[in-house]
Design an enzyme around this catalytic site. Structure first.
Site, PDB file in Angstrom:
ATOM      1  N   ASP A   1     -28.737 -54.873-124.311  1.00 44.92           N
ATOM      2  CA  ASP A   1     -27.945 -55.574-125.320  1.00 44.92           C
ATOM      3  C   ASP A   1     -26.839 -54.739-125.917  1.00 44.92           C
ATOM      4  O   ASP A   1     -26.040 -55.258-126.687  1.00 44.92           O
ATOM      5  CB  ASP A   1     -28.777 -56.091-126.508  1.00 44.92           C
ATOM      6  N   CYS A   2     -26.804 -53.457-125.601  1.00 43.93           N
ATOM      7  CA  CYS A   2     -25.809 -52.567-126.227  1.00 43.93           C
ATOM      8  C   CYS A   2     -24.493 -52.514-125.455  1.00 43.93           C
ATOM      9  O   CYS A   2     -23.555 -51.854-125.901  1.00 43.93           O
ATOM     10  CB  CYS A   2     -26.382 -51.162-126.365  1.00 43.93           C
TER      11      CYS A   2
END
Length: 842
Positions: free
Chosen positions: A534-535
Site C-alpha cells: 500500500d505504500c
C-alpha cells in the site's frame, strides 16, 4: 616417579577450562508440553501480549496484566481504557493488588509486578492458548492468576489463588481493579468534556454480601452495560478513580492511598473516570493453605441478562470446567494438522504457535493490536487482509471462515472491485455505511492536469484475493453449492435488502472481469490506488506486476472451480484470459535479470536495474512463479537475483536499495528510512511467498532456509536484537540498511502468519486439499530422511508417512493408501475413519 612428574607439571598449568554452556534464554523459554511460552522476567524489550476470547468478546492481555477488552468492535464498543503508548511500567486498564497486614500498615504488591514495581522473589508469565497465567512469590506468598474468556461467553475471568508458602498465618486482601473506556474509543482520547459527563458507575449490593458494579455511558444504559463482580463476598468497592487513588489523585497507581485504609470508600461515579475496584478479604491464610477467588468482567444488555453468567461463574467448579473446555477446544483445533519432522523448531511452530496465530488473525484482522490501535474508522476488517487470513484457518474451521468470507463478499462493489475495509458493528446494524475505501480517501480531492481524479479510489488487488479464499473453502469442504448462494453487492447508503445481489460464483466472475477490463498500456492489470504494497501510490494508469500475477493465480483458481462444475466453456474462456496476461507480462516485464515491479502511467519502470532506489522487489520475483506466468530460466533467474540481492540472515528484504528521502512521486514507501518496512525492510509477509516459489521450483533446501530465517522461535536467544515476541510472527524486521538490523515489530496481526502456515503445511510438507482428494507433494530439505503427519480432511483422518531414502527435495515416486498403491499423489476422499498414507520420494 612418573606420576609425581605429571602432578607437578599439572600444578604449573592454568586450570583446564570447562566446556562453555549455552547461554540460557534471557527472557523466557518454550514449554512445548504445556503449549506455552514462559516468561521469567516482566522487563521485556517492548510490550508483549496475548489474545483472549475473540472479536465477539475479548481482547489483548499484556504480560504485565494490562487488559484491553472490547465486544464486537474495538472502535465502537470498547470496554477498558488501555493506552498502548504508556510505558511498560505504568498501569494500563487493569491490575490486581495484594496486600498483607503488617502491624498497623499494609505491604502491597502486584503479581503482575506492574504497577507497584515491588521486587518479587519469583515471577513467571505463562503465555498460553487464549489464556495468560502469572505465578509470583514475595513476602511468603505465592500468587497465581489465570485470565481467560470462556468459549462463547461475554465474560473475562480472573482466577486468583493466594497460597501462604511461609510459616504463620498471614492476613491478606485482594484488590482487583479495572478502568473503563467510553465505548467510542477515539472520543475517550479526544473529548474531555462530553465523555466524562456521560460515564456512570453504580454499585449494587446483594443480600448475601456480593456486589455487582455496573458501568455504562449514559446513552447505552438501557441496552449495553458493563459489569464487574466476584464469586465471593466483597468488603467494599470504589468506582471513582479520584477517590481510589486518594488526595485528588495525588496518590498513584503504584501506591493508591486508599489501600492504606481498612476498606474502600464505596464510591460511585455519576461522571468522571470510572473504575471498578473490589476489596476482597481473604482473611488469615494459614501456612500451606490457599485462598481462591474469581472476578468477572462482562457486558450484556442489562444486569438482568447478565445474571445467568454471574451466577454460573461464581461457582468455581464452572470456572474450572470453562478452562478445561478452552483446553479441549485447542486440542481439537490443533489436531487438524500435526507434524513430526527432524526439526524441533519447525514442529513447535507448525503444531502450536503458527495455527494459534492464524486463529487470532482470522478473528481480529488488522483491527486491534498494540500497533493497530482500533480507534475511529481508520481501520476495520480489511478485505485483502482477511481474505488471506482465512486461508490459514480453512482446514481447521471452514464453516466459521465461511461467515467472514460472506461478509467480505458483501462489501464487493457491483463493478467487481471491493471496498478496502468494513466495520463489524456497522455491518451488523445494516446502516448502509459499513465499508470505506481505506487510505485512498486521503487522495480523493487530488486532481490531474485535466481536472480529473489523479488517483483511484480502489485497490488493484483486494477483489482478487477473495477468489483464492473461496477456492480454498471449496477444496477443503467439497461444498460446491456455496456458489449458488446469493449475496448482495455493496452500494453505500443502501440497506442490504435494497442492493443488487449476485451468486457467489457471480461475485467471483465480476472480480476477474474487473481486472480484465482495467489494463494499462502494456496489457497488465492496473495498480489502482495500491496493490499489496500500500505504500507505493502512483497516479491513475500505473500497472502492477503483482496484481498481474495475483490476477493470473485467481484465473487458475477459477479454472479449477469451473472444471469441478463441469463448465468446459468457462474453463476455456479463463484459460484464454490467462494466456493473454501471461504473454503481456513476458513481453514487457523482464528487466534482464529479474522482473519489473510497476510501470507508471507513462510506462516508466520501477524495480528495474537502472533505478537509483528500489532496483529489485521481492514480490516481483516470487508471485510470477506462484502464478505460473514466470517459467523456465527466467523464473529461476528472478529467484536467484532475489537471493543474491535481497536475502539476509534475518529474512528476505522487500526491496533494495531503500529510498534516502521523501519522494512525493512514489508516496508512502519513501516516508520510511532505508531498511524499514516497505522501504527495504524485511516485510515478513513476503517471505513465505518466496518459500512457496522455491518449492514450485523444487528447491526444498532453499525454501527451508528461508523458513528458518524468519521463525520467531529461533530468535529466543537474540531477543535483545529481535525484541518482539518469540511465540508469534511480527509484521516486519528492520533490514540491513538500518542501524537496528534484526529488530522485529508489529506482532500478531500479520498476513505472515497465514502464509507461513500455508508455506509450511501445503508446500514444504506438501499436504493440501484438492477437489479430488488430499494431495501429498512435499518439497523438503534434502537432509531429511522423511517425516510423519496427521491431517483431518472431510471427516476422515489421514496418517501420513513420507520416506526420503535418496535424500531428494521433491518428487513422489510412490504412494500407498491403506495398503494399496495408487497411480498418483492424491489420496482419495474418505468421509470417515483413519487411513494410512505411505509416500516415498525419489
Amino acid at each position: 616417579m612418573a606420576t609425581k612428574t605429571v602432578k607437578k607439571s599439572a600444578a604449573k598449568k592454568a586450570p583446564a577450562k570447562k566446556p562453555a554452556k549455552a547461554a540460557a534464554p534471557k527472557y523466557g523459554y518454550f514449554d512445548d508440553a504445556a503449549k506455552e511460552y514462559v516468561l521469567t522476567t516482566p522487563a521485556t524489550p517492548i510490550k508483549w501480549c496475548n489474545y483472549v476470547g475473540t472479536l465477539n468478546f475479548g481482547g489483548i492481555v499484556d504480560t504485565t496484566g494490562g487488559t484491553l477488552v472490547c465486544k464486537g468492535d474495538p472502535a465502537l464498543n470498547r470496554i477498558t481504557k488501555y493506552i498502548a503508548q504508556m510505558p511498560c511500567s505504568d498501569f494500563k486498564a487493569s491490575t490486581i493488588y495484594i496486600r498483607i497486614k503488617d502491624g498497623k500498615n499494609y505491604k502491597i504488591f502486584s503479581p503482575f509486578y506492574v504497577p507497584t514495581l515491588v521486587k518479587l522473589d519469583k515471577w513467571e508469565c505463562h503465555v498460553g492458548l487464549s489464556y495468560m497465567r502469572w505465578i509470583a512469590e514475595v513476602y511468603g506468598l505465592r500468587v497465581q492468576v489465570t485470565i481467560f474468556v470462556p468459549t462463547g461467553s461475554n465474560t473475562l475471568l480472573q482466577d486468583i489463588q493466594v497460597t501462604n508458602i511461609a510459616g504463620g498465618a498471614k492476613e491478606v486482601d485482594i484488590i482487583p481493579v479495572y478502568e473503563f473506556s467510553h465505548f467510542e474509543a477515539e472520543k475517550q482520547l479526544t473529548n474531555a468534556d462530553w465523555v466524562p459527563q456521560t460515564m456512570t458507575l453504580k454499585g449494587h449490593w446483594e443480600k448475601d454480601g456480593h456486589v455487582v458494579l455496573e458501568q455504562y455511558a449514559y446513552m447505552k444504559r438501557d441496552y449495553a452495560v458493563n459489569y464487574v463482580t466476584a464469586d465471593c463476598k466483597v468488603g467494599s468497592f470504589d468506582g471513582d478513580r479520584r477517590v481510589f487513588l486518594g488526595q485528588n489523585e495525588m496518590g498513584s497507581w503504584a501506591n493508591p492511598l486508599s489501600l492504606q485504609n481498612k476498606e474502600l470508600a464505596n464510591s460511585e461515579c455519576d461522571r468522571g473516570d470510572n473504575i471498578a475496584a473490589l476489596m476482597i478479604h481473604a482473611g488469615k491464610i494459614a501456612a500451606k493453605k490457599t485462598f481462591r477467588t474469581c472476578t468477572q468482567l462482562g457486558q450484556e444488555q442489562s444486569l438482568k441478562v447478565a445474571a445467568k453468567a454471574i451466577k454460573k461463574y461464581r461457582d468455581l467448579k464452572n470456572v474450572d470446567k470453562a478452562f478445561d473446555e478452552l483446553a479441549k477446544f485447542w486440542e481439537n483445533y490443533l489436531s487438524t494438522i500435526q507434524v513430526n519432522t527432524p526439526d524441533a523448531a519447525f514442529n513447535s511452530m507448525v503444531n502450536v504457535h503458527n495455527p494459534r496465530q492464524c486463529h487470532t488473525t482470522k478473528n481480529w484482522s488488522r483491527y486491534l493490536s498494540l500497533y493497530q490501535l482500533g480507534y475511529g474508522t481508520s481501520r476495520g476488517i480489511g478485505y485483502r487482509d482477511s481474505s488471506q487470513d482465512l486461508m490459514g484457518v480453512m482446514s481447521h474451521m471452514p464453516e466459521e471462515a465461511l461467515v467472514l468470507t460472506k461478509n467480505l463478499l458483501s462489501v464487493q462493489r457491483p463493478e467487481g472491485n471491493a471496498m478496502h475495509q468494513y466495520a463489524p458493528l456497522a455491518l451488523e446494524e445494516d446502516n448502509g455505511n459499513e465499508a470505506n475505501a481505506g487510505d485512498s480517501r486521503e487522495k480523493k480531492g487530488v486532481l490531474d492536469e485535466n481536472g480529473n481524479p489523479a488517483y483511484a479510489d480502489w485497490y488493484g488487488d483486494d477483489h482478487l484475493w477473495i477468489v483464492l479464499t473461496v477456492a480454498n473453502y471449496l477444496r477443503e469442504t467439497g461444498k460446491m453449492e456455496l456458489l449458488n448462494e446469493e449475496i448482495p453487492f455493496y452500494e453505500a447508503g443502501k440497506k442490504r435488502a435494497q442492493r443488487e445481489k449476485g451468486t457467489v460464483l457471480e461475485h467471483l466472475k465480476r472480480s476477474l472481469k474487473f481486472s480484465r477490463e482495467h489494463l494499462g498500456k502494456h496489457g497488465l492489470p492496473l495498480l489502482g490506488f495500491a496493490d499489496w504494497n500500500d505504500c507505493m501510490n502512483l497516479p491513475l494508469g500505473a500497472e502492477s506486476t503483482f496484481n498481474t500475477a495475483l490476477y493470473a493465480k485467481a484465473l487458475l483458481e477459477m479454472m479449477g472451480i469451473e472444471e469441478a462444475l463441469g463448465d468446459k466453456e468457462a474453463v476455456e474462456m479463463y484459460k484464454g484470459w490467462y494466456e493473454d496476461v501471461k504473454k503481456a507480462f513476458n513481453d514487457s516485464a523482464w528487466d534482464g535479470k529479474w522482473w519489473t515491479r510497476w510501470f507508471d502511467k507513462d510506462g516508466n519502470g520501477y524495480g528495474v536495474s537502472s533505478a537509483k532506489y528500489g532496483k529489485i522487489y521481492c514480490n516481483g520475483q516470487s508471485w510470477p512463479v506462484i502464478s505460473g506466468i514466470a517459467f523456465g530460466d527466467r523464473a529461476v533467474q528472478g529467484m536467484d537475483s532475489l537471493n543474491k540481492l535481497l536475502n539476509t540472515k534475518y529474512g528476505v528484504k522487500s526491496s533494495t536499495p531503500g529510498y534516502r528521502g521523501f519522494e512525493p512521486a512514489v508516496g508512502g514507501i519513501s516516508t520510511y528510512p532505508p531498511g524499514a518496512k516497505e522501504n527495504g525492510g524485511i516485510f515478513l509477509h513476503t517471505n513465505p511467498w518466496v518459500m512457496i516459489a522455491e518449492t514450485i521450483l523444487g528447491r526444498g533446501d532453499k525454501a527451508f532456509e528461508y523458513y528458518c530465517q524468519i521463525n520467531p522461535a529461533s530468535k529466543n536467544g537474540i531477543l535483545d536484537i529481535f525484541e518482539s515476541e518469540p511465540y508469534c510472527y511480527p509484521q516486519n524486521i528492520l533490514g540491513d540498511e538500518h542501524k537496528q538490523f534484526g529488530m522485529g515489530r508489529n506482532a500478531w496481526l500479520s498476513g505472515t502468519s497465514s502464509w507461513t502456515y500455508q508455506a509450511a503445511t501445503q508446500f514444504i510438507i506438501g499436504i493440501r486439499a484438492s477437489f479430488d482428494g488430499l494431495v501429498v507433494d512435499p518439497c523438503i530439505p534434502s537432509a531429511w530422511a522423511g517425516f510423519e503427519a496427521t491431517r483431518k480432511f472431510r471427516g476422515a483422518t489421514y496418517q501420513i508417512t513420507v520416506k526420503n531414502p535418496n535424500h531428494v527435495c521433491k518428487g513422489v515416486a510412490k504412494m500407498v493408501v491403506d495398503g494399496q498403491e495408487i497411480d498418483s499423489n492424491v489420496a482419495p476422499v474418505f468421509t470417515k475413519g483413519v487411513h494410512k498414507v505411505e509416500v516415498t520420494l525419489g
